[in-house]
Design a protein around this motif. Structure first.
Motif, PDB file in Angstrom:
ATOM      1  N   MET A 221     -68.812 -36.932 -16.612  1.00 56.00           N
ATOM      2  CA  MET A 221     -68.506 -35.503 -16.503  1.00 56.00           C
ATOM      3  C   MET A 221     -67.918 -35.187 -15.127  1.00 56.00           C
ATOM      4  O   MET A 221     -66.954 -34.421 -15.014  1.00 56.00           O
ATOM      5  CB  MET A 221     -69.761 -34.671 -16.737  1.00 56.00           C
ATOM      6  N   GLY A 222     -68.487 -35.774 -14.070  1.00 54.40           N
ATOM      7  CA  GLY A 222     -67.964 -35.561 -12.728  1.00 54.40           C
ATOM      8  C   GLY A 222     -66.526 -36.038 -12.588  1.00 54.40           C
ATOM      9  O   GLY A 222     -65.693 -35.367 -11.966  1.00 54.40           O
ATOM     10  N   LEU A 223     -66.221 -37.188 -13.191  1.00 54.98           N
ATOM     11  CA  LEU A 223     -64.861 -37.728 -13.121  1.00 54.98           C
ATOM     12  C   LEU A 223     -63.871 -36.836 -13.858  1.00 54.98           C
ATOM     13  O   LEU A 223     -62.737 -36.626 -13.391  1.00 54.98           O
ATOM     14  CB  LEU A 223     -64.822 -39.143 -13.707  1.00 54.98           C
ATOM     15  N   THR A 224     -64.279 -36.294 -15.013  1.00 54.65           N
ATOM     16  CA  THR A 224     -63.370 -35.416 -15.757  1.00 54.65           C
ATOM     17  C   THR A 224     -63.082 -34.136 -14.973  1.00 54.65           C
ATOM     18  O   THR A 224     -61.938 -33.681 -14.914  1.00 54.65           O
ATOM     19  CB  THR A 224     -63.966 -35.068 -17.131  1.00 54.65           C
ATOM     20  N   LEU A 225     -64.124 -33.569 -14.366  1.00 51.51           N
ATOM     21  CA  LEU A 225     -63.915 -32.352 -13.576  1.00 51.51           C
ATOM     22  C   LEU A 225     -63.049 -32.632 -12.346  1.00 51.51           C
ATOM     23  O   LEU A 225     -62.217 -31.810 -11.951  1.00 51.51           O
ATOM     24  CB  LEU A 225     -65.260 -31.765 -13.156  1.00 51.51           C
TER      25      LEU A 225
ATOM     26  N   THR B 152     -53.860 -37.275 -18.756  1.00 54.20           N
ATOM     27  CA  THR B 152     -53.628 -36.305 -17.685  1.00 54.20           C
ATOM     28  C   THR B 152     -52.819 -36.939 -16.554  1.00 54.20           C
ATOM     29  O   THR B 152     -51.896 -36.319 -16.000  1.00 54.20           O
ATOM     30  CB  THR B 152     -54.964 -35.779 -17.130  1.00 54.20           C
ATOM     31  N   GLY B 153     -53.158 -38.183 -16.202  1.00 54.13           N
ATOM     32  CA  GLY B 153     -52.390 -38.893 -15.181  1.00 54.13           C
ATOM     33  C   GLY B 153     -50.948 -39.108 -15.600  1.00 54.13           C
ATOM     34  O   GLY B 153     -50.019 -38.940 -14.790  1.00 54.13           O
TER      35      GLY B 153
ATOM     36  N   LEU C 244     -60.241 -32.709 -21.519  1.00 58.37           N
ATOM     37  CA  LEU C 244     -61.123 -33.241 -20.481  1.00 58.37           C
ATOM     38  C   LEU C 244     -62.337 -32.341 -20.261  1.00 58.37           C
ATOM     39  O   LEU C 244     -63.467 -32.831 -20.147  1.00 58.37           O
ATOM     40  CB  LEU C 244     -60.359 -33.367 -19.154  1.00 58.37           C
ATOM     41  N   TYR C 245     -62.103 -31.052 -20.208  1.00 57.93           N
ATOM     42  CA  TYR C 245     -63.197 -30.107 -19.974  1.00 57.93           C
ATOM     43  C   TYR C 245     -64.222 -30.199 -21.090  1.00 57.93           C
ATOM     44  O   TYR C 245     -65.432 -30.268 -20.837  1.00 57.93           O
ATOM     45  CB  TYR C 245     -62.632 -28.692 -19.883  1.00 57.93           C
TER      46      TYR C 245
ATOM     47  N   ALA D 282     -63.183 -39.649 -23.039  1.00 64.90           N
ATOM     48  CA  ALA D 282     -63.044 -39.033 -21.716  1.00 64.90           C
ATOM     49  C   ALA D 282     -62.055 -39.808 -20.852  1.00 64.90           C
ATOM     50  O   ALA D 282     -61.174 -39.214 -20.206  1.00 64.90           O
ATOM     51  CB  ALA D 282     -64.409 -38.961 -21.033  1.00 64.90           C
ATOM     52  N   PHE D 283     -62.180 -41.127 -20.847  1.00 64.27           N
ATOM     53  CA  PHE D 283     -61.259 -41.933 -20.034  1.00 64.27           C
ATOM     54  C   PHE D 283     -59.831 -41.886 -20.595  1.00 64.27           C
ATOM     55  O   PHE D 283     -58.865 -41.916 -19.839  1.00 64.27           O
ATOM     56  CB  PHE D 283     -61.758 -43.376 -19.951  1.00 64.27           C
TER      57      PHE D 283
END
Length: 273
Positions: free
Chosen positions: A110-114, A31-32, A50-51, A24-25
């Motif tokens: 999950m919150g960070l990915t969203l 993405t960044g 990510l999703y 996830a990270f």
């Protein structure tokens, strides 16, 4: 001793969760990078990853809670675990604490990915936080929001409900796995475990729904306050948001009872294959 048990439990259970968290990270980092490079195709792929990974982090964690509990108590490793000079209640408490930590961590991931997907979409569309704030202000949405004190109170209640929900899951799972591995049921533990788990959920949900009808307990959010009432959801005219919490609280109470029953079985009725 409890601290050592928690430390060892984290080390053992980390192998099930750290890989998906790392993925996830890594996807967030890609993405960044895609934003810095202005690469649309790379960003689109990384957002898709990510999703998937964000939700997978929660699912993997919930499954790993079950697997780790079974492996350390009812597989071959259980012979070593249950011969440690500690009480079964201490073993159970360490597993409850660590399971809670991992589930909360998975929700954060999950919150960070969203949130990263949201940031990516905002940047690609050319929007800014300032422009979005202007739209919200002009549309009058800010005027509809509760006061700061009401928001803080509501967040506190949300945290309590999340804790109760996690505790409910852990209680159901630990009791199910433990009961399914007693001498009477361990011939087919997966089958009996599934029957017990869904049986408990069905009964508790049915009773909780009935209690909500007979004695409804609702949390209401108005523009100035957050308060409880024994009325149906949305009955008061000044309520902006309401949520019935009777079923959640009942499930949490049942889960606590099941955890005490789990501790008793571990200390007195456990049977290692």
């Amino acid at each position: 001793m409890l601290g050592k048990l928690i430390k060892n439990e984290i080390k053992h259970s980390a192998r099930y969760t750290m890989a998906i968290y790392g993925a996830a990270f890594a996807a967030m980092a890609v993405t960044g990078i895609s934003l810095l490079m202005d690469s649309g195709w790379l960003g689109a792929i990384s957002c898709g990853v990510l999703y998937v990974v964000g939700f997978a982090a929660v699912v993997v964690t919930l499954v790993s809670v079950i697997k780790n509990f079974y492996d350390t108590l009812y597989s071959r490793q259980g012979y070593l675990t249950l011969t440690l000079p500690v009480k079964g209640s201490s073993l159970l408490l360490s597993k409850i604490i660590v399971s809670f930590i991992w589930i909360v961590a998975s929700m954060i991931v999950m919150g960070l990915t969203l949130f990263m997907i949201f940031i990516y979409g905002k940047e690609r569309s050319g929007g800014t936080l300032e422009s979005m704030w202007e739209i919200v202000s002009v549309s009058g949405i800010l005027d509809m929001l509760p006061s700061k004190l009401a928001i803080v109170k509501f967040l506190v209640v949300v945290v309590i409900l999340v804790v109760a929900t996690i505790l409910t899951y852990v209680g159901y799972v630990f009791f199910t796995v433990t009961l399914a591995n007693t001498r009477l049921l361990q011939s087919h533990p997966k089958f009996y475990g599934g029957v017990i788990f869904f049986g408990i959920m069905t009964i508790v949900n049915a009773v909780g729904n009935k209690l909500t009808e007979v004695l409804p307990l609702t949390i209401n959010v108005s523009s100035e306050n957050v308060y409880f009432s024994f009325t149906q959801m949305g009955y008061e005219s000044d309520v902006l948001f309401s949520y019935g919490i009777g079923g959640t609280l009942f499930s949490g109470i049942v889960a606590i009872g099941l955890l005490f029953a789990t501790g008793y079985i571990i200390e007195n009725k456990v049977n290692i294959k």
